[in-house]
Write an enzyme that holds these catalytic residues in place. Structure first.
Site, PDB file in Angstrom:
ATOM      1  N   THR A  14       0.888  -1.255   0.113  1.00  0.00           N
ATOM      2  CA  THR A  14       0.097   0.063  -0.086  1.00  0.00           C
ATOM      3  C   THR A  14       0.827   1.271   0.000  1.00  0.00           C
ATOM      4  O   THR A  14       0.228   2.405   0.066  1.00  0.00           O
ATOM      5  CB  THR A  14      -1.082  -0.016   1.178  1.00  0.00           C
ATOM      6  OG1 THR A  14      -0.195  -0.273   2.502  1.00  0.00           O
ATOM      7  CG2 THR A  14      -2.058  -1.206   1.333  1.00  0.00           C
ATOM      8  N   GLY A  15       2.009   1.068   0.049  1.00  0.00           N
ATOM      9  CA  GLY A  15       3.142   2.243   0.299  1.00  0.00           C
ATOM     10  C   GLY A  15       3.433   2.976  -1.066  1.00  0.00           C
ATOM     11  O   GLY A  15       2.913   2.277  -2.260  1.00  0.00           O
ATOM     12  N   VAL A  17       6.303   2.773  -2.971  1.00  0.00           N
ATOM     13  CA  VAL A  17       7.114   1.816  -3.863  1.00  0.00           C
ATOM     14  C   VAL A  17       6.473   0.689  -3.921  1.00  0.00           C
ATOM     15  O   VAL A  17       6.390   0.275  -4.889  1.00  0.00           O
ATOM     16  CB  VAL A  17       8.318   1.780  -2.902  1.00  0.00           C
ATOM     17  CG1 VAL A  17       9.295   0.514  -3.705  1.00  0.00           C
ATOM     18  CG2 VAL A  17       9.408   2.745  -2.595  1.00  0.00           C
ATOM     19  N   ARG A  98      21.034  -4.280   4.440  1.00  0.00           N
ATOM     20  CA  ARG A  98      22.126  -3.764   3.404  1.00  0.00           C
ATOM     21  C   ARG A  98      23.547  -3.732   3.649  1.00  0.00           C
ATOM     22  O   ARG A  98      24.337  -4.289   2.806  1.00  0.00           O
ATOM     23  CB  ARG A  98      21.741  -2.068   3.411  1.00  0.00           C
ATOM     24  CG  ARG A  98      20.532  -2.048   2.375  1.00  0.00           C
ATOM     25  CD  ARG A  98      20.389  -0.598   1.944  1.00  0.00           C
ATOM     26  NE  ARG A  98      18.937  -0.199   1.678  1.00  0.00           N
ATOM     27  CZ  ARG A  98      18.284   0.948   1.803  1.00  0.00           C
ATOM     28  NH1 ARG A  98      19.061   1.845   2.335  1.00  0.00           N
ATOM     29  NH2 ARG A  98      17.378   1.213   1.533  1.00  0.00           N
ATOM     30  N   CYS A 127      17.656   4.980  -2.339  1.00  0.00           N
ATOM     31  CA  CYS A 127      17.451   5.566  -3.688  1.00  0.00           C
ATOM     32  C   CYS A 127      18.242   6.335  -4.621  1.00  0.00           C
ATOM     33  O   CYS A 127      18.231   6.759  -5.482  1.00  0.00           O
ATOM     34  CB  CYS A 127      16.033   6.208  -3.397  1.00  0.00           C
ATOM     35  SG  CYS A 127      15.863   6.897  -2.139  1.00  0.00           S
ATOM     36  N   GLY A 158      10.296   9.950  -1.813  1.00  0.00           N
ATOM     37  CA  GLY A 158      11.461   9.203  -1.189  1.00  0.00           C
ATOM     38  C   GLY A 158      11.036   8.980   0.404  1.00  0.00           C
ATOM     39  O   GLY A 158      11.508   7.933   0.801  1.00  0.00           O
ATOM     40  N   ARG A 215      16.345  17.294   1.047  1.00  0.00           N
ATOM     41  CA  ARG A 215      14.860  17.118   0.247  1.00  0.00           C
ATOM     42  C   ARG A 215      14.445  18.153  -0.425  1.00  0.00           C
ATOM     43  O   ARG A 215      14.525  19.331   0.305  1.00  0.00           O
ATOM     44  CB  ARG A 215      13.970  16.397   1.178  1.00  0.00           C
ATOM     45  CG  ARG A 215      12.875  15.704   0.508  1.00  0.00           C
ATOM     46  CD  ARG A 215      11.930  14.716   1.297  1.00  0.00           C
ATOM     47  NE  ARG A 215      12.394  13.624   2.250  1.00  0.00           N
ATOM     48  CZ  ARG A 215      13.168  12.573   1.265  1.00  0.00           C
ATOM     49  NH1 ARG A 215      12.786  12.490   0.256  1.00  0.00           N
ATOM     50  NH2 ARG A 215      13.688  11.748   2.180  1.00  0.00           N
ATOM     51  N   HIS A 222      14.644  11.780  -7.966  1.00  0.00           N
ATOM     52  CA  HIS A 222      15.732  12.563  -7.299  1.00  0.00           C
ATOM     53  C   HIS A 222      16.769  12.882  -8.185  1.00  0.00           C
ATOM     54  O   HIS A 222      17.053  12.367  -9.419  1.00  0.00           O
ATOM     55  CB  HIS A 222      16.531  11.303  -6.404  1.00  0.00           C
ATOM     56  CG  HIS A 222      15.612  10.768  -5.263  1.00  0.00           C
ATOM     57  ND1 HIS A 222      14.335  11.319  -5.002  1.00  0.00           N
ATOM     58  CD2 HIS A 222      15.946  10.051  -4.389  1.00  0.00           C
ATOM     59  CE1 HIS A 222      14.037  10.603  -3.642  1.00  0.00           C
ATOM     60  NE2 HIS A 222      14.880   9.969  -3.366  1.00  0.00           N
ATOM     61  N   ASN A 289      13.055   7.859  -8.669  1.00  0.00           N
ATOM     62  CA  ASN A 289      13.306   6.983  -7.143  1.00  0.00           C
ATOM     63  C   ASN A 289      12.350   6.262  -6.960  1.00  0.00           C
ATOM     64  O   ASN A 289      12.641   5.147  -6.022  1.00  0.00           O
ATOM     65  CB  ASN A 289      13.225   8.298  -6.190  1.00  0.00           C
ATOM     66  CG  ASN A 289      11.968   8.873  -5.869  1.00  0.00           C
ATOM     67  OD1 ASN A 289      11.648   9.611  -6.705  1.00  0.00           O
ATOM     68  ND2 ASN A 289      11.445   8.863  -4.579  1.00  0.00           N
TER      69      ASN A 289
END
Lengths: 314, 314
Positions: A14-15, A17, A98, A127, A158, A215, A222, A289
């Site tokens: 639902t976000g 991304v 990561r 991103c 983002g 930002r 981006h 992004n």
């Protein structure tokens, strides 16, 4: 596009991304797709799908080949191990894994082979890291990177759907640059991510690199102003030639988020000498992004792993 | 504030900088103010004023002590000589005279004494140059500048009232970074201005400096991400100390255009080591481009010259 038999689960559907991921999956041949989110969204219709709750049990059931996670770091830490235990490949967009040793952090065009060394999880970079490494890698291969400085122009998407809504509803006169990441005494976590992830992906653990992250009140896309110094002489014309034929990179005289929006490639331009040093270049890049910076890169990782080394019950 | 007897003419009074100039003049003690603009606006009421047409004859009449020009470069070239011929001091905001030998280009806190060497014209620098030199000068005096790199985040008001209107009316989703300055093959004229003007103001004609200029969808307030290298060691804490007491500079942990809007000082923060080199610093600054970046700096120049070396019929 050949239909793929693989069963895909999108977690965090639902976000911002997640919804781009759903849009891209069909174009990439994935037809067997299920969508997962928190209990709050469970049961909700999302296009053709009904949202399932992302419980540990649901993710560990073993009936999905690959999970694409785009949830927060703590949710990833809580749920990813269950999906892996169920035998699925997980491509995780959060920063949870990561930098973990043994977890590949992958931009397919840059270090795709590393994805095949996974132990259930492949991490999807930040991103800003993704487009930056797409541009740095061919320059490094040609002339050797000595140092890198980056000033970012990161869009509101983002920061997620809520920040996009804030930008939509706030009076235009009030829009400001936002310096709102977590601050660790000297730099934002966003800046240390950009540095540490770039070093890991390029396999240059000592690369001197510094970022200033900002930002901007742009909805999607981006951009980055980059200064690069190289070991060997690299004339701007040669850099442009190399970048124009690099995978997923497109030369564009004046890249901007608006021009990058909705396309797969990283746009790079304004390639010129940095006259303040020997062997220095300045350049400017822009990238969607939500696509190459997030959803698209995750799908590319999934395809790369599924095609060369099928995992789970596939 | 003591009332000043000087007679001021604001040329280009209907523009973004002109209207801020009018607002600031009274606060600086100037009460005898007349406003000039093109034939199109002549006769129009502007607050308490009626706009007069800026004809060569009107400007050469000798009944004004100081003209503050904020019109385009070609209009300045056409009109400024008449105002000077009439015996007035001209503070010109356009780029027409900035790099002309013999014309002082002045930021009062940085090279104020140069203003007294004028021959009728003092040039007011570019809106990014002013805050940058306010910050660079104290660093140079302390440790010697070796090289400077700047990535700008410039607001729409720097492009004038029409661009502000475009930002107001365009759908939020369409806002983009704009790279719309005149392009001279390798860089924007905005970037060469920032370099050449900084060199002239700091009297460092060979200073290695490069800028990447970007316009962001913010209404008012410019920001700059800056990398500086110095001859002598300059720890971040010491740089912060020096900048915190520099004239017209205020330390602010996270400067932004929104925080700089409506105030006189240049905000500087995020002062940290640049770990990619020896003796490198990174910092971030923000400034109200219509005030210190334009109107306020012009008024400060005028006061400086009028107080120390009265000109014209004053």
């Amino acid at each position: 596009m050949t239909a793929r038999r693989h069963r895909v689960g999108v977690v965090g559907a639902t976000g911002a991304v997640g919804s781009v991921t759903l849009g891209l999956l069909r174009a990439h041949g994935f037809e067997d797709v299920r969508v997962f989110a928190s209990a709050r969204s469970a049961g909700r219709r999302l296009g053709a799908w009904t949202v399932e709750e992302a419980t540990p049990e649901a993710l560990a059931r073993g009936d999905v080949d690959v999970f694409l996670f785009s949830v927060g770091t703590s949710a990833s830490r809580a749920l990813v191990p269950h999906a892996v235990a169920g035998g699925a490949l997980v491509v995780d967009k959060s920063s949870a894994y990561r930098l973990e040793p043994g977890v590949p952090l992958v931009v397919p065009e840059v270090n795709g082979a590393r994805a095949l060394e996974h132990d259930g999880i492949v991490a999807n970079p930040n991103c800003c890291t993704i487009p930056l490494t797409c541009v740095l890698k061919p320059l490094h291969d040609e002339a050797g990177l000595v140092r890198v400085r980056v000033a970012t122009y990161q869009s509101m998407s983002g920061a997620g759907a809520k920040s996009m809504e804030r930008l939509r509803t706030e009076p235009q006169e009030d829009h400001d640059l936002l310096l709102e990441w977590e601050f660790d005494g000297e730099e934002f976590d966003e800046e240390s991510k950009l540095r540490d992830e770039t070093r890991k992906i390029l396999e240059l653990p000592g690369l001197p690199i510094q970022a200033t992250c900002v930002r901007v009140p742009v909805m999607v896309g981006h951009a980055e102003a980059v200064w690069v110094e190289t070991e060997d002489e690299l004339p701007p014309a040669r850099a442009r030639e190399i970048l124009a034929r690099a995978p997923s990179v497109r030369y564009e005289e004046f890249p901007s988020p608006g021009k990058a929006r909705g396309i797969d490639d990283v746009l790079v331009g304004r390639i010129r000498r940095d006259p303040t040093v020997d062997r220095g270049l300045a350049l400017f890049l822009a990238c969607d992004n939500l696509r190459k910076g997030a959803a698209l890169n995750a799908i590319q990782i999934a395809k790369l792993v599924l095609d060369r080394a099928p995992v789970g019950a596939a």
